[in-house]
Write an enzyme that holds these catalytic residues in place. Structure first.
Site, mmCIF file in Angstrom:
data_model
loop_
_atom_site.group_PDB
_atom_site.id
_atom_site.type_symbol
_atom_site.label_atom_id
_atom_site.label_comp_id
_atom_site.label_asym_id
_atom_site.label_seq_id
_atom_site.Cartn_x
_atom_site.Cartn_y
_atom_site.Cartn_z
ATOM 1 N N LYS A 73 0.983 -15.311 -1.039
ATOM 2 C CA LYS A 73 0.973 -13.841 -0.944
ATOM 3 C C LYS A 73 -0.349 -13.269 -1.446
ATOM 4 O O LYS A 73 -0.864 -12.286 -0.928
ATOM 5 C CB LYS A 73 2.168 -13.258 -1.687
ATOM 6 C CG LYS A 73 3.470 -13.620 -0.979
ATOM 7 C CD LYS A 73 4.663 -12.895 -1.533
ATOM 8 C CE LYS A 73 5.884 -13.214 -0.666
ATOM 9 N NZ LYS A 73 7.137 -12.744 -1.253
ATOM 10 N N ASP A 119 -8.242 -14.565 -10.423
ATOM 11 C CA ASP A 119 -7.285 -14.762 -11.508
ATOM 12 C C ASP A 119 -6.812 -13.375 -11.892
ATOM 13 O O ASP A 119 -7.621 -12.468 -12.127
ATOM 14 C CB ASP A 119 -7.890 -15.493 -12.706
ATOM 15 C CG ASP A 119 -6.780 -16.061 -13.584
ATOM 16 O OD1 ASP A 119 -5.989 -16.890 -13.087
ATOM 17 O OD2 ASP A 119 -6.681 -15.655 -14.763
ATOM 18 N N SER A 120 -5.508 -13.218 -11.924
ATOM 19 C CA SER A 120 -4.967 -11.874 -12.080
ATOM 20 C C SER A 120 -3.709 -11.913 -12.905
ATOM 21 O O SER A 120 -3.166 -12.982 -13.192
ATOM 22 C CB SER A 120 -4.692 -11.268 -10.696
ATOM 23 O OG SER A 120 -3.999 -12.188 -9.881
ATOM 24 N N GLY A 174 5.117 -10.840 -6.974
ATOM 25 C CA GLY A 174 5.010 -10.862 -8.433
ATOM 26 C C GLY A 174 5.745 -9.698 -9.089
ATOM 27 O O GLY A 174 6.933 -9.471 -8.850
ATOM 28 N N TYR A 175 5.016 -8.959 -9.924
ATOM 29 C CA TYR A 175 5.608 -7.871 -10.703
ATOM 30 C C TYR A 175 5.592 -6.538 -9.964
ATOM 31 O O TYR A 175 5.925 -5.505 -10.549
ATOM 32 C CB TYR A 175 4.851 -7.721 -12.037
ATOM 33 C CG TYR A 175 4.882 -8.962 -12.907
ATOM 34 C CD1 TYR A 175 5.872 -9.136 -13.876
ATOM 35 C CD2 TYR A 175 3.930 -9.973 -12.761
ATOM 36 C CE1 TYR A 175 5.911 -10.273 -14.678
ATOM 37 C CE2 TYR A 175 3.956 -11.116 -13.554
ATOM 38 C CZ TYR A 175 4.945 -11.254 -14.507
ATOM 39 O OH TYR A 175 4.983 -12.385 -15.301
ATOM 40 N N ASP A 176 5.230 -6.521 -8.686
ATOM 41 C CA ASP A 176 5.127 -5.255 -7.944
ATOM 42 C C ASP A 176 6.399 -4.405 -8.010
ATOM 43 O O ASP A 176 6.303 -3.176 -8.124
ATOM 44 C CB ASP A 176 4.748 -5.520 -6.483
ATOM 45 C CG ASP A 176 3.250 -5.734 -6.304
ATOM 46 O OD1 ASP A 176 2.470 -5.223 -7.135
ATOM 47 O OD2 ASP A 176 2.854 -6.410 -5.342
ATOM 48 N N LYS A 181 -1.179 -0.061 -1.087
ATOM 49 C CA LYS A 181 -1.469 -0.888 -2.271
ATOM 50 C C LYS A 181 -2.938 -1.288 -2.288
ATOM 51 O O LYS A 181 -3.610 -1.174 -3.321
ATOM 52 C CB LYS A 181 -0.566 -2.135 -2.298
ATOM 53 C CG LYS A 181 -0.832 -2.995 -3.534
ATOM 54 C CD LYS A 181 0.003 -4.257 -3.620
ATOM 55 C CE LYS A 181 -0.474 -5.119 -4.781
ATOM 56 N NZ LYS A 181 0.183 -6.418 -4.863
ATOM 57 N N ARG A 235 -6.861 -5.804 -7.069
ATOM 58 C CA ARG A 235 -7.488 -6.791 -6.182
ATOM 59 C C ARG A 235 -8.412 -6.103 -5.174
ATOM 60 O O ARG A 235 -9.505 -6.605 -4.895
ATOM 61 C CB ARG A 235 -6.377 -7.596 -5.479
ATOM 62 C CG ARG A 235 -6.873 -8.802 -4.720
ATOM 63 C CD ARG A 235 -5.754 -9.792 -4.455
ATOM 64 N NE ARG A 235 -5.235 -10.375 -5.679
ATOM 65 C CZ ARG A 235 -4.060 -10.062 -6.234
ATOM 66 N NH1 ARG A 235 -3.244 -9.199 -5.651
ATOM 67 N NH2 ARG A 235 -3.690 -10.608 -7.365
HETATM 68 P P1 ITT Z 1 -3.577 -19.254 -7.920
HETATM 69 O O1 ITT Z 1 -3.943 -19.559 -9.345
HETATM 70 O O2 ITT Z 1 -3.399 -20.480 -7.082
HETATM 71 O O3 ITT Z 1 -4.475 -18.254 -7.274
HETATM 72 P P2 ITT Z 1 -1.305 -17.926 -9.165
HETATM 73 O O4 ITT Z 1 -0.156 -17.118 -8.641
HETATM 74 O O5 ITT Z 1 -0.974 -18.996 -10.173
HETATM 75 O O6 ITT Z 1 -2.096 -18.552 -7.915
HETATM 76 P P3 ITT Z 1 -2.719 -16.463 -11.188
HETATM 77 O O7 ITT Z 1 -2.771 -17.602 -12.163
HETATM 78 O O8 ITT Z 1 -3.927 -15.604 -11.034
HETATM 79 O O9 ITT Z 1 -2.385 -16.961 -9.720
HETATM 80 O O10 ITT Z 1 -1.476 -15.560 -11.584
HETATM 81 C C1 ITT Z 1 -1.325 -14.315 -11.013
HETATM 82 C C2 ITT Z 1 0.068 -13.779 -11.316
HETATM 83 O O11 ITT Z 1 -0.040 -12.419 -11.757
HETATM 84 C C3 ITT Z 1 0.898 -13.740 -10.042
HETATM 85 O O12 ITT Z 1 1.608 -14.942 -9.854
HETATM 86 C C4 ITT Z 1 1.809 -12.549 -10.307
HETATM 87 O O13 ITT Z 1 2.869 -12.946 -11.145
HETATM 88 C C5 ITT Z 1 0.902 -11.606 -11.094
HETATM 89 N N1 ITT Z 1 0.157 -10.718 -10.184
HETATM 90 C C6 ITT Z 1 -1.173 -10.745 -9.918
HETATM 91 N N2 ITT Z 1 -1.499 -9.821 -9.013
HETATM 92 C C7 ITT Z 1 -0.360 -9.198 -8.673
HETATM 93 C C8 ITT Z 1 -0.042 -8.175 -7.774
HETATM 94 O O14 ITT Z 1 -0.965 -7.635 -6.986
HETATM 95 N N3 ITT Z 1 1.214 -7.776 -7.701
HETATM 96 C C9 ITT Z 1 2.156 -8.326 -8.471
HETATM 97 N N4 ITT Z 1 1.972 -9.321 -9.321
HETATM 98 C C10 ITT Z 1 0.697 -9.766 -9.442
#
Ligand code: ITT
Length: 221
Positions: free
Chosen positions: A11, A72-73, A156-158, A186, A192
Site C-alpha cells: 500500500k 520510513d514513516s 495503517g493508522y489512517d 490524502k 508522504r
Molecule cells: P517498508 O519498511 O518495507 O517500507 P513498512 O510498512 O515496514 O514497509 P515502515 O517501517 O516505514 O514501513 O513503517 C511504516 C508504518 O507506519 C506503516 O506500516 C503504518 O503502520 C504507518 N504509516 C506510515 N504511513 C502511513 C500512512 O500514510 N497512513 C497510515 N499509516 C501509515
C-alpha cells in the site's frame, strides 16, 4: 531511466508510485520489489526515520544498481511521547497487522481527552544512488486521533487519524479520518506527498544529468 522504490509494503508502494506519477517525471520507469531480484531485507535498527530510510535505500541501491528511494514513516502520538514512531509497523507485534496496531494505540490513550489526542504522521524519504550520493526529505501531517476507526481507504493508522489540514467540508459536516479521504485528497496533504514533492527537484536533476562516482553534479545539489 529507471528508479527503484525499496519497500515491502504494497500500500505504501501504491501511494509512492501514485504521487510520483502525479508530479510527472517524464520518461522515468518506477520499479517496485516485484520488478527486481529478491535481496535480503535489511534490519531497521535506527531510532530515527532518517536513519531507517537510509538503511532501506542503501540496501536497495546496492542490490539493484539503481537510483533508489525508500520511505520510513510512522505515527507519532503526543500522549505516548511520540511513539510508536519508527516502530509503527510492528507496534502490536512482529507482523504488520494494521488493525492490531491501531487498536493498541487506541487502548493506550483511552483515557486521554482532546486536545491532548494530537498526533502527526511523519515520512522521511531517502534517495541513494549506486555511486554513493545520499539525501533525505521529510514531510509531516498533523492531526487528532479518534476514539474508533472510520473509513476503509488508505492503510495503517489512517482510520483513526483526522488530519488538521483536511479539505473544507460543508458547515456541520463531521471531520473525516484519512480512511475516509479519497486518494487524491490524502496525497495533497499527506506526510508522504510532502516528502516526495520536496525530493522532486533533486530527483529530476539526477535523472537528467550524469552521476559522477563519489560526487554528484559538481556539488550542484
Ligand atoms: P517498508 O519498511 O518495507 O517500507 P513498512 O510498512 O515496514 O514497509 P515502515 O517501517 O516505514 O514501513 O513503517 C511504516 C508504518 O507506519 C506503516 O506500516 C503504518 O503502520 C504507518 N504509516 C506510515 N504511513 C502511513 C500512512 O500514510 N497512513 C497510515 N499509516 C501509515
Amino acid at each position: 531511466m529507471k528508479i527503484y522504490l525499496a519497500t515491502n509494503n504494497a500500500k505504501k508502494l501504491k501511494e509512492l508510485t501514485r504521487i510520483l506519477a502525479e508530479v510527472g517525471l517524464a520518461g522515468v520507469q518506477v520499479l517496485g520489489g516485484a520488478d527486481v531480484s529478491a535481496y535480503p531485507e535489511p534490519a531497521e535498527t535506527e531510532w530515527t526515520f532518517e536513519g531507517n530510510a537510509l538503511i532501506k535505500a542503501r540496501a536497495g541501491a546496492a542490490a539493484t544498481g539503481l537510483i533508489t528511494l525508500a520511505d520510513d514513516s510512522g505515527l507519532c502520538v503526543a500522549a505516548l511521547g511520540d511513539m510508536p514512531g519508527v516502530r509503527s509497523s510492528r507496534w502490536a507485534g512482529a507482523d504488520h497487522d494494521d488493525t492490531a496496531n491501531l487498536e493498541l494505540v487506541l487502548r493506550q490513550i483511552s483515557d486521554v481527552e482532546p486536545p491532548l489526542r494530537s498526533a502527526k504522521f511523519v515520512s522521511v524519504l531517502a534517495l541513494v544512488t549506486p555511486d554513493g550520493f545520499e539525501t533525505t526529505t521529510r514531510g509531516e501531517m498533523p492531526g487528532q486521533l479518534t476514539y474508533a476507526p472510520r473509513g476503509a481507504n488508505g492503510f495503517g493508522y489512517d482510520p483513526i487519524f483526522e488530519s488538521d489540514d483536511q479539505p473544507p467540508l460543508p458547515p456541520g459536516a463531521p471531520r473525516r479520518t484519512n480512511g475516509e479521504l479519497s486518494a487524491a485528497e490524502k496525497d495533497a496533504i499527506s506526510h508522504r506527498g510532502k516528502a516526495i514533492r520536496a525530493m522532486i527537484p533533486t530527483l529530476a536533476e539526477l535523472l537528467s544529468q550524469p552521476v559522477i562516482s563519489g560526487q554528484v553534479l559538481g556539488g550542484a545539489l
